[in-house]
Design an enzyme around this catalytic site. Structure first.
Site, PDB file in Angstrom:
ATOM      1  N   LYS A 165       0.856  -1.181   0.000  1.00 55.50           N
ATOM      2  CA  LYS A 165       0.000   0.000   0.000  1.00 55.50           C
ATOM      3  C   LYS A 165       0.895   1.235   0.000  1.00 55.50           C
ATOM      4  O   LYS A 165       1.548   1.536   1.012  1.00 55.50           O
ATOM      5  CB  LYS A 165      -0.922  -0.036   1.220  1.00 55.50           C
ATOM      6  N   ASP A 193       0.582  -0.546  -5.016  1.00 57.60           N
ATOM      7  CA  ASP A 193      -0.789  -0.078  -5.243  1.00 57.60           C
ATOM      8  C   ASP A 193      -0.981   1.270  -4.559  1.00 57.60           C
ATOM      9  O   ASP A 193      -1.016   1.360  -3.334  1.00 57.60           O
ATOM     10  CB  ASP A 193      -1.790  -1.099  -4.692  1.00 57.60           C
ATOM     11  N   GLU A 218      -0.024  -0.120  -9.599  1.00 60.44           N
ATOM     12  CA  GLU A 218      -1.487  -0.239  -9.604  1.00 60.44           C
ATOM     13  C   GLU A 218      -2.145   1.099  -9.268  1.00 60.44           C
ATOM     14  O   GLU A 218      -1.797   1.742  -8.278  1.00 60.44           O
ATOM     15  CB  GLU A 218      -1.932  -1.323  -8.601  1.00 60.44           C
ATOM     16  N   ASP A 241      -7.657  -0.543 -11.183  1.00 66.18           N
ATOM     17  CA  ASP A 241      -8.578  -1.104 -10.199  1.00 66.18           C
ATOM     18  C   ASP A 241      -9.786  -0.187 -10.011  1.00 66.18           C
ATOM     19  O   ASP A 241     -10.842  -0.396 -10.618  1.00 66.18           O
ATOM     20  CB  ASP A 241      -7.824  -1.336  -8.876  1.00 66.18           C
ATOM     21  N   LYS A 265     -13.232  -6.592  -8.450  1.00 62.35           N
ATOM     22  CA  LYS A 265     -13.786  -6.793  -7.108  1.00 62.35           C
ATOM     23  C   LYS A 265     -15.278  -7.106  -7.255  1.00 62.35           C
ATOM     24  O   LYS A 265     -16.006  -6.371  -7.929  1.00 62.35           O
ATOM     25  CB  LYS A 265     -13.587  -5.525  -6.268  1.00 62.35           C
TER      26      LYS A 265
HETATM   27 MG    MG Z   1      -6.056  -2.059  -5.835  1.00 63.53          MG
END
Ligand code: MG
Length: 367
Positions: A165, A193, A218, A241, A265
């Site tokens: 992250k 990401d 990402e 994403d 997702k």
């Molecule tokens: Mg992501």
């Protein structure tokens, strides 16, 4: 088969690590998850779950899921849950948008279709590819050296794919990526990401600084246009994403050559039916996928396992076992991680049953 009742449960999901943090200082300590139980006229019950990543990640929040289910439930009573396209049409006519609200209901209907046919959901979604699904571990944002230790710890537990992250301070992010990559062997996968957290100039600095490293980038920036601009400046493999929340968004990104991998997702798309549609298209287009959800417990993890296990192995970039991040188990029978992998159940449907002691009484009943 007819839907006779819909019961809604709320369950808090605290984290083993105490806190999950990502871009822009955002974090969650306890996830607010919503579980649905659909009852039918033959006594079969189907289960689904939706758990937003807090109220500020995607346009979704826990109480919103429960309010929206209350809006949809009267329209679904009496419907045949095994007719998935009809069920989704009913939901789309009754409520415009709000994909995440529809996701647990669609998921519970897939569970019922599996139970009605005696087949695991992954077989209904196309078939079981391979023996197991390889997982990634998300590394919560903290100091670069702490994140490197976390990568090493989870690597010792069997994970071979890691998603850092980032989306924070540029110098820290560059250090985070370098320190993590140094720990990993060739063949182990590292994703940075940013979760929309960088402005263009910040993303430009990071992708330049890591140009020599084996790392995926990402979702660097908030908008699709900004992220596409970053994509065109870097030769690192690129994942989209947050911006890919519909079939139209996926088609546009493919036309623009905007990604090498896409993160699908389940609740972002509106359930397993829509996730399968985008998954199948990605296979036809040659785009690999991360298959997961925004967050969740055992039921979401089971649904991810079925979606991922029914995806050709070459196209499974990675998947997530959210039930190993949280301290509460809301269902029995969900996949458990083994050597950084999981397997979809061979039981009919999703292969889970609710843990009544954990869920307690429903917060709403529609009948
Ligand atoms: Mg992501």
């Amino acid at each position: 088969m007819k839907i006779t009742a819909i019961n809604v449960y709320q369950v808090d999901l605290p984290l083993h690590e105490g806190r999950y943090a990502w871009a822009d200082g955002k974090y969650v300590d306890v996830f607010d998850s919503t579980v649905v139980e659909i009852e039918t006229d033959d006594g079969t019950r189907g289960y689904g779950e939706v758990c937003p990543l807090g109220p500020f990640y995607l346009p979704a929040y826990g109480p919103g899921a429960r309010t929206g289910i209350g809006e949809l439930a009267p329209h679904l009573l009496g419907a045949d849950p095994t007719q998935l396209s009809v069920v989704n049409d009913i939901m789309d006519r009754a409520l415009l948008g709000h994909a995440y609200v529809k996701s647990p209901l669609d998921m519970a209907c897939w569970d019922l279709l599996g139970k009605a046919t005696g087949m695991p959901v992954c077989e209904l979604l196309g078939g079981r590819y391979g023996e197991r699904v390889v997982l990634y571990r998300a590394i919560s944002q903290s100091a670069p050296e702490t994140m490197a230790v976390d990568v090493a710890t989870y690597r010792d537990q069997g994970y071979t794919r890691f998603q850092l992250k980032v989306g924070g301070d540029v110098a820290d992010d560059i250090q985070r990526i370098g320190a993590a990559r140094e720990i990993l062997d060739r063949g182990e996968v590292l994703v940075a990401d940013a979760n929309t957290g960088w402005l263009l100039h910040e993303a430009a600095r990071v992708v330049d600084a890591v140009a020599g490293l084996d790392v995926y980038i990402e979702q660097p920036c908030r908008s699709y246009e900004e992220s596409l601009s970053v994509r065109r400046r870097t030769r690192r493999p690129f994942v989209l994403d947050e911006n890919i929340d519909s079939l139209a968004a996926l088609l546009r990104a493919h036309r623009d050559d905007a990604m090498d991998v896409v993160n699908l997702k389940i609740s972002k798309l509106g359930g397993l039916s829509r996730a399968r549609q985008l998954r199948d298209l990605c296979v036809s287009l040659g785009v690999a996928m991360t298959l997961e959800d925004s967050w969740g417990g055992d039921i979401v993890t089971a649904a991810i396992a079925h979606l991922a296990h029914s995806t050709p192995e070459d196209f499974r970039f990675t998947a997530t076992d959210f039930n190993s991040y949280v301290t509460v188990r809301n269902a029995h029978g969900a996949p458990r991680r083994e050597d950084g992998c999981m397997r979809a159940s061979r039981e009919p449907g999703l292969g889970v049953t609710l843990d009544a002691d954990v869920l307690g009484e429903p917060v709403a009943r529609y009948r």
